[in-house]
Design a protein around this motif. Structure first.
Motif, PDB file in Angstrom:
ATOM      1  N   GLN A  44       0.889  11.702  -2.840  1.00 23.20           N
ATOM      2  CA  GLN A  44       1.642  12.927  -3.091  1.00 23.20           C
ATOM      3  C   GLN A  44       3.146  12.669  -3.133  1.00 23.20           C
ATOM      4  O   GLN A  44       3.892  13.424  -3.755  1.00 23.20           O
ATOM      5  N   ILE A  45       3.590  11.565  -2.521  1.00 22.93           N
ATOM      6  CA  ILE A  45       5.030  11.313  -2.432  1.00 22.93           C
ATOM      7  C   ILE A  45       5.454  10.006  -3.088  1.00 22.93           C
ATOM      8  O   ILE A  45       6.646   9.694  -3.128  1.00 22.93           O
ATOM      9  N   SER A  46       4.494   9.226  -3.623  1.00 18.10           N
ATOM     10  CA  SER A  46       4.881   7.917  -4.162  1.00 18.10           C
ATOM     11  C   SER A  46       3.856   7.380  -5.141  1.00 18.10           C
ATOM     12  O   SER A  46       2.711   7.838  -5.191  1.00 18.10           O
ATOM     13  N   VAL A  47       4.300   6.374  -5.911  1.00 23.44           N
ATOM     14  CA  VAL A  47       3.414   5.516  -6.704  1.00 23.44           C
ATOM     15  C   VAL A  47       3.604   4.109  -6.163  1.00 23.44           C
ATOM     16  O   VAL A  47       4.692   3.548  -6.244  1.00 23.44           O
ATOM     17  N   VAL A 100     -13.040 -11.840   2.874  1.00 26.11           N
ATOM     18  CA  VAL A 100     -13.038 -10.397   3.085  1.00 26.11           C
ATOM     19  C   VAL A 100     -11.611  -9.955   3.374  1.00 26.11           C
ATOM     20  O   VAL A 100     -10.951 -10.489   4.275  1.00 26.11           O
ATOM     21  N   TYR A 101     -11.126  -9.004   2.590  1.00 27.88           N
ATOM     22  CA  TYR A 101      -9.766  -8.494   2.771  1.00 27.88           C
ATOM     23  C   TYR A 101      -9.765  -7.448   3.879  1.00 27.88           C
ATOM     24  O   TYR A 101     -10.695  -6.641   4.004  1.00 27.88           O
ATOM     25  N   THR A 102      -8.727  -7.486   4.700  1.00 27.06           N
ATOM     26  CA  THR A 102      -8.662  -6.584   5.853  1.00 27.06           C
ATOM     27  C   THR A 102      -7.489  -5.608   5.794  1.00 27.06           C
ATOM     28  O   THR A 102      -7.427  -4.671   6.578  1.00 27.06           O
ATOM     29  N   GLY A 103      -6.567  -5.820   4.878  1.00 28.53           N
ATOM     30  CA  GLY A 103      -5.414  -4.934   4.768  1.00 28.53           C
ATOM     31  C   GLY A 103      -4.789  -5.050   3.398  1.00 28.53           C
ATOM     32  O   GLY A 103      -5.374  -5.640   2.484  1.00 28.53           O
ATOM     33  N   TYR A 104      -3.593  -4.512   3.257  1.00 27.05           N
ATOM     34  CA  TYR A 104      -2.904  -4.615   1.975  1.00 27.05           C
ATOM     35  C   TYR A 104      -1.400  -4.646   2.180  1.00 27.05           C
ATOM     36  O   TYR A 104      -0.873  -4.197   3.198  1.00 27.05           O
ATOM     37  N   GLU A 105      -0.739  -5.211   1.170  1.00 29.17           N
ATOM     38  CA  GLU A 105       0.719  -5.313   1.155  1.00 29.17           C
ATOM     39  C   GLU A 105       1.261  -4.461   0.014  1.00 29.17           C
ATOM     40  O   GLU A 105       0.754  -4.510  -1.108  1.00 29.17           O
ATOM     41  N   VAL A 106       2.276  -3.666   0.301  1.00 28.00           N
ATOM     42  CA  VAL A 106       2.914  -2.856  -0.727  1.00 28.00           C
ATOM     43  C   VAL A 106       3.950  -3.724  -1.439  1.00 28.00           C
ATOM     44  O   VAL A 106       4.938  -4.151  -0.849  1.00 28.00           O
ATOM     45  N   LEU A 107       3.707  -4.000  -2.718  1.00 21.34           N
ATOM     46  CA  LEU A 107       4.608  -4.847  -3.496  1.00 21.34           C
ATOM     47  C   LEU A 107       5.850  -4.081  -3.940  1.00 21.34           C
ATOM     48  O   LEU A 107       6.953  -4.628  -3.944  1.00 21.34           O
ATOM     49  N   ASP A 108       5.657  -2.838  -4.353  1.00 22.98           N
ATOM     50  CA  ASP A 108       6.799  -1.964  -4.644  1.00 22.98           C
ATOM     51  C   ASP A 108       6.324  -0.520  -4.596  1.00 22.98           C
ATOM     52  O   ASP A 108       5.135  -0.232  -4.736  1.00 22.98           O
ATOM     53  N   SER A 109       7.263   0.381  -4.379  1.00 22.30           N
ATOM     54  CA  SER A 109       6.948   1.796  -4.230  1.00 22.30           C
ATOM     55  C   SER A 109       7.988   2.626  -4.958  1.00 22.30           C
ATOM     56  O   SER A 109       9.177   2.303  -4.947  1.00 22.30           O
ATOM     57  N   HIS A 110       7.507   3.692  -5.626  1.00 22.74           N
ATOM     58  CA  HIS A 110       8.394   4.564  -6.386  1.00 22.74           C
ATOM     59  C   HIS A 110       8.136   6.011  -5.955  1.00 22.74           C
ATOM     60  O   HIS A 110       6.993   6.457  -5.884  1.00 22.74           O
ATOM     61  N   GLU A 111       9.197   6.719  -5.705  1.00 26.74           N
ATOM     62  CA  GLU A 111       9.086   8.084  -5.190  1.00 26.74           C
ATOM     63  C   GLU A 111       8.565   9.034  -6.273  1.00 26.74           C
ATOM     64  O   GLU A 111       8.908   8.926  -7.449  1.00 26.74           O
ATOM     65  N   ARG A 112       7.725   9.964  -5.862  1.00 29.38           N
ATOM     66  CA  ARG A 112       7.281  11.068  -6.724  1.00 29.38           C
ATOM     67  C   ARG A 112       6.984  12.277  -5.858  1.00 29.38           C
ATOM     68  O   ARG A 112       6.711  12.137  -4.655  1.00 29.38           O
ATOM     69  N   ILE A 113       7.049  13.443  -6.448  1.00 29.54           N
ATOM     70  CA  ILE A 113       6.695  14.671  -5.750  1.00 29.54           C
ATOM     71  C   ILE A 113       5.564  15.319  -6.541  1.00 29.54           C
ATOM     72  O   ILE A 113       5.755  15.753  -7.675  1.00 29.54           O
TER      73      ILE A 113
END
Length: 395
Positions: free
Chosen positions: A386-389, A57-70
């Motif tokens: 709203q601010i990222s992918v 059972v997964y309890t959280g998540y890790e952000v591998l990469d993030s890209h800004e967007r508006i």
């Protein structure tokens, strides 16, 4: 003496040959035994790994990469294959997992009619005359109709069907992505009724239409199937099968795959099977009011108000089998289907079930999520905020 020596020598050779065969047989048996033990060990290890995977059972998540967007509040997001589209009244653009804008299509539409099949999207204006067809990589075509548009549906081939409004009737026209007219049918309210919902099969060969009409003061519905291939040439108006329902309104029809369709009414839903001439394989009555309907990956989910929890999703497969009943204890905004999992979420919370009913994840998001896009890797997703992918991995 020579003869006796020859006989003795022959017996010695026979004995040696028998000993060699015996040793070879034992060696082969030992190898087979070792191979069997190795295969058993591999199978046992695979079962252990699979059991741990299934029970994990997964309890959280890790952000591998993030890209800004508006993303303005006026824009809405929808999945388009492994990408997504963000659209508003003045245009639509496609965004990939890296946050890159793949294409941008401008228009001025107040009342948007949109349909998506796999990685193809069709956009039109209610009462307008422009239709745009695009996939996740490029613009496939655009054209104008000669009458106002009331509804559209698209196939993954780019073929699009539109309901056009005339003075006393409705035209149901099917076009190529470039606007070539492939099929046209005229429906009169006093005769065949008025089309309420339309759907093309993924391959674009079958068209399903739900009609509503009044007969002797009684509301009736017809779910009709048109085969837009050479098979349909053998039938009047390409109509290969139809089903009539009394005291029933059918506001939604769709396809689970090229040979399985569904229709949802106000008190029952139906499943149809057949790639050439669909036949009804199941009807299900229900008492509870349906809150929403979702379809994808060969599954159909009908969400009702729950008894013990807030909502309940009943999921069926293409064989009309009830896969399971899934409890939802929060106000969800979307449900998506993966090969092995059902994902239910809103902007702040996500719940993931396997189709066997095992809970795999129940967690919250750090940023307000507008859309979840599955990837080709298990439990890795693209989150549109709203601010990222963000590309994430559950852990």
């Amino acid at each position: 003496m020579a003869k006796l020596r020859a006989i003795k020598g022959g017996r010695s050779e026979d004995t040696a040959r028998e000993n060699y065969k015996s040793k070879l047989k034992k060696h082969r048996a030992m190898n087979m035994y070792k191979t069997a033990i190795f295969i058993v060990l591999v199978v046992v290890i695979a079962i252990i790994i699979y059991a741990r995977y299934e029970s994990h059972v997964y309890t959280g998540y890790e952000v591998l990469d993030s890209h800004e967007r508006i993303a303005p509040d006026s824009q809405k997001d929808l999945r388009l294959g492994d990408c997504f589209v963000s659209y508003s009244h003045d245009g639509i653009h496609c965004i990939d997992a890296s946050g890159r804008t793949v294409w941008d299509q401008g228009y001025e539409i107040q009342d948007i009619k949109m349909d998506i099949c796999d990685d193809v999207v069709a956009v039109a204006s209610y009462n307008g005359r422009d239709i745009y067809i695009l996939n996740k990589d490029e613009k496939l075509g655009s054209f104008k109709t000669n009458l106002p548009i009331r509804d559209i549906t698209v196939a993954k081939t780019g073929r699009v069907t539109a309901v056009l409004n005339s003075s006393d009737s409705a035209l149901i026209n099917t076009y190529s992505p470039k606007g070539d007219l492939l099929y046209s049918g005229q429906m009169h309210m006093s005769g065949s009724g008025y089309p309420v919902s339309i759907a093309l099969s993924p391959g674009g060969n079958l068209l399903c239409v739900s009609f509503i009409y009044v007969d002797a003061g009684t509301i009736k519905s017809t779910v009709a199937f048109y085969n837009l291939t050479e098979v349909g040439d053998n039938y009047t108006d390409f109509l290969v099968s139809s089903y009539d329902y009394t005291d029933l309104i059918v506001p939604e029809v769709g396809f689970l795959d090229d040979s399985t369709a569904y229709a949802v009414g106000d008190e029952r839903f139906m499943i149809y099977k057949g790639s050439d001439q669909p036949e009804s394989i199941g009807e299900h009555l229900f008492r509870d009011e349906i809150k929403s309907v979702y379809a994808g990956e060969g599954y159909l989910a009908l969400v009702y108000k729950g008894d013990e929890t807030k909502y309940r999703a009943d999921v069926y497969n293409t064989s009309d089998d009830l896969v399971g009943k899934f409890d939802i204890d929060f106000d969800y905004s979307d449900i998506l289907f993966e090969k092995d999992d059902l994902v239910i979420y809103n902007d702040s919370r996500c719940l993931i079930y396997t189709y066997r009913g095992r809970e795999k994840f129940d967690g919250s998001f750090r940023n307000g999520v507008r859309l979840i896009v599955p990837t080709d890797k298990a439990y890795r997703y693209v989150l549109s905020t709203q601010i990222s992918v963000e590309n994430i991995r559950l852990n």
